[in-house]
Design a protein around this motif. Structure first.
Motif, PDB file in Angstrom:
ATOM      1  N   GLY A   9       0.687  -1.095  -0.108  1.00 55.89           N
ATOM      2  CA  GLY A   9      -0.122  -0.070  -0.092  1.00 55.89           C
ATOM      3  C   GLY A   9       1.012   1.280  -0.018  1.00 55.89           C
ATOM      4  N   GLY A  10       0.145   2.360   0.000  1.00 54.90           N
ATOM      5  CA  GLY A  10       0.538   3.818   0.100  1.00 54.90           C
ATOM      6  C   GLY A  10       1.369   4.304   1.387  1.00 54.90           C
ATOM      7  N   PHE A  11       2.295   5.133   1.091  1.00 52.83           N
ATOM      8  CA  PHE A  11       2.993   5.494   2.209  1.00 52.83           C
ATOM      9  C   PHE A  11       2.318   6.403   3.067  1.00 52.83           C
ATOM     10  CE2 PHE A  11       5.252   9.800   3.333  1.00 52.83           C
ATOM     11  CZ  PHE A  11       6.316   9.319   4.134  1.00 52.83           C
ATOM     12  N   ARG A  12       2.715   6.009   4.387  1.00 50.09           N
ATOM     13  CA  ARG A  12       2.033   6.820   5.536  1.00 50.09           C
ATOM     14  C   ARG A  12       2.781   7.372   6.607  1.00 50.09           C
ATOM     15  NH1 ARG A  12      -2.115   2.914   8.489  1.00 50.09           N
ATOM     16  NH2 ARG A  12      -1.990   4.447  10.134  1.00 50.09           N
ATOM     17  N   SER A  13       4.057   6.664   6.637  1.00 46.53           N
ATOM     18  CA  SER A  13       5.216   7.088   7.639  1.00 46.53           C
ATOM     19  C   SER A  13       6.471   6.353   7.461  1.00 46.53           C
ATOM     20  CB  SER A  13       4.673   7.046   9.095  1.00 46.53           C
ATOM     21  OG  SER A  13       4.523   5.836   9.610  1.00 46.53           O
ATOM     22  N   ILE A  14       7.344   7.144   8.000  1.00 39.75           N
ATOM     23  CA  ILE A  14       8.687   6.617   7.746  1.00 39.75           C
ATOM     24  C   ILE A  14       9.424   7.024   9.330  1.00 39.75           C
ATOM     25  CG2 ILE A  14      11.152   6.904   7.117  1.00 39.75           C
ATOM     26  CD1 ILE A  14       9.746   7.203   4.101  1.00 39.75           C
ATOM     27  N   THR A  15      10.096   6.118   9.906  1.00 41.45           N
ATOM     28  CA  THR A  15      10.976   6.477  11.064  1.00 41.45           C
ATOM     29  C   THR A  15      12.526   5.762  10.762  1.00 41.45           C
ATOM     30  OG1 THR A  15       8.949   5.753  12.197  1.00 41.45           O
ATOM     31  CG2 THR A  15      10.940   5.803  13.465  1.00 41.45           C
ATOM     32  N   LEU A  16      13.364   6.710  11.343  1.00 41.11           N
ATOM     33  CA  LEU A  16      14.514   6.544  11.127  1.00 41.11           C
ATOM     34  C   LEU A  16      15.189   6.826  12.594  1.00 41.11           C
ATOM     35  CD1 LEU A  16      16.913   7.692   8.529  1.00 41.11           C
ATOM     36  CD2 LEU A  16      17.458   8.240  10.543  1.00 41.11           C
ATOM     37  N   GLU A  17      15.843   5.757  12.898  1.00 41.18           N
ATOM     38  CA  GLU A  17      16.512   5.892  14.357  1.00 41.18           C
ATOM     39  C   GLU A  17      17.948   6.386  14.149  1.00 41.18           C
ATOM     40  OE1 GLU A  17      17.003   3.046  18.375  1.00 41.18           O
ATOM     41  OE2 GLU A  17      15.821   2.362  16.634  1.00 41.18           O
ATOM     42  N   ALA A  18      18.675   7.081  14.873  1.00 41.87           N
ATOM     43  CA  ALA A  18      20.192   7.473  14.782  1.00 41.87           C
ATOM     44  C   ALA A  18      20.517   7.348  16.175  1.00 41.87           C
ATOM     45  CB  ALA A  18      20.296   8.806  14.201  1.00 41.87           C
ATOM     46  N   GLU A  19      21.750   7.566  16.326  1.00 44.82           N
ATOM     47  CA  GLU A  19      22.561   7.225  17.513  1.00 44.82           C
ATOM     48  C   GLU A  19      22.011   8.574  18.641  1.00 44.82           C
ATOM     49  OE1 GLU A  19      26.556   7.979  16.941  1.00 44.82           O
ATOM     50  OE2 GLU A  19      26.812   6.113  15.465  1.00 44.82           O
ATOM     51  N   ASP A  20      21.719   9.479  18.156  1.00 45.02           N
ATOM     52  CA  ASP A  20      21.392  10.502  19.245  1.00 45.02           C
ATOM     53  C   ASP A  20      19.966  11.303  19.009  1.00 45.02           C
ATOM     54  OD1 ASP A  20      23.936  10.830  20.377  1.00 45.02           O
ATOM     55  OD2 ASP A  20      24.597  11.875  18.830  1.00 45.02           O
ATOM     56  N   GLY A  21      19.141  10.390  18.324  1.00 43.02           N
ATOM     57  CA  GLY A  21      17.577  10.724  18.376  1.00 43.02           C
ATOM     58  C   GLY A  21      17.034   9.942  17.007  1.00 43.02           C
ATOM     59  N   PHE A  22      15.965  10.364  16.641  1.00 38.51           N
ATOM     60  CA  PHE A  22      15.327   9.734  15.393  1.00 38.51           C
ATOM     61  C   PHE A  22      14.603  10.837  14.557  1.00 38.51           C
ATOM     62  CE2 PHE A  22      12.587   9.463  19.194  1.00 38.51           C
ATOM     63  CZ  PHE A  22      11.357   9.888  19.040  1.00 38.51           C
ATOM     64  N   ILE A  23      14.061  10.460  13.274  1.00 42.41           N
ATOM     65  CA  ILE A  23      13.154  11.174  12.595  1.00 42.41           C
ATOM     66  C   ILE A  23      11.855  10.486  12.345  1.00 42.41           C
ATOM     67  CG2 ILE A  23      12.857  12.483  10.406  1.00 42.41           C
ATOM     68  CD1 ILE A  23      16.162  12.536  10.461  1.00 42.41           C
ATOM     69  N   VAL A  24      10.916  11.052  12.382  1.00 46.35           N
ATOM     70  CA  VAL A  24       9.544  10.470  11.888  1.00 46.35           C
ATOM     71  C   VAL A  24       9.029  11.344  10.721  1.00 46.35           C
ATOM     72  CG1 VAL A  24       7.112   9.944  12.587  1.00 46.35           C
ATOM     73  CG2 VAL A  24       9.171   9.599  14.240  1.00 46.35           C
TER      74      VAL A  24
END
Length: 128
Positions: free
Chosen positions: A72-87
């Motif tokens: 299905g279609g894009f709803r969300s992406i989560t990227l985890e990094a050493e000092d935080g994350f991006i949603v």
């Protein structure tokens, strides 16, 4: 792209609510799918344009990945990094598809960012 004042106010209110509720947010940006900023709250203003551009690219990758994997279609992406994350969350508004991008410190709770991010994305989808 031109957005109405009411749309900008709604986006600003949704982002402010998210930032207040979650805390530990470095940046929260609402941008168009083609990478143009609508509203931003950021500790470092130089991050805003880069985050808008990244959101555009990541959303395009999310769409392709969803289609290729037949999920299905894009709803969300989560990227985890050493000092935080991006949603990054998609918001389908009749005027334009928008992307809400949130950079959070590692102290923030991912679930809380996603919960309030989805609430903000829903508010954006209903704004005019």
């Amino acid at each position: 792209m031109n957005f109405s004042d009411s749309m900008k106010n709604a986006a600003g209110g949704a982002v402010d609510e998210l930032v207040t509720a979650v805390g530990s947010i470095r940046a929260a940006v609402v941008s168009t799918e083609d990478g143009f900023e609508l509203v931003a709250r950021a500790r470092d203003a130089s991050q805003v344009a880069r985050l808008s551009a990244m959101a555009s690219s990541m959303a395009a990758l999310g769409v392709m990945a969803g289609e290729e994997c037949e999920i299905g279609g894009f709803r969300s992406i989560t990227l985890e990094a050493e000092d935080g994350f991006i949603v990054m969350l998609q918001s389908r508004n009749p005027a334009s598809n928008l992307i809400l991008s949130v950079i959070a410190d590692s102290e923030a709770l991912v679930g809380k960012v996603i919960l309030y991010g989805r609430k903000a994305a829903t508010q954006l989808a209903r704004a005019s």
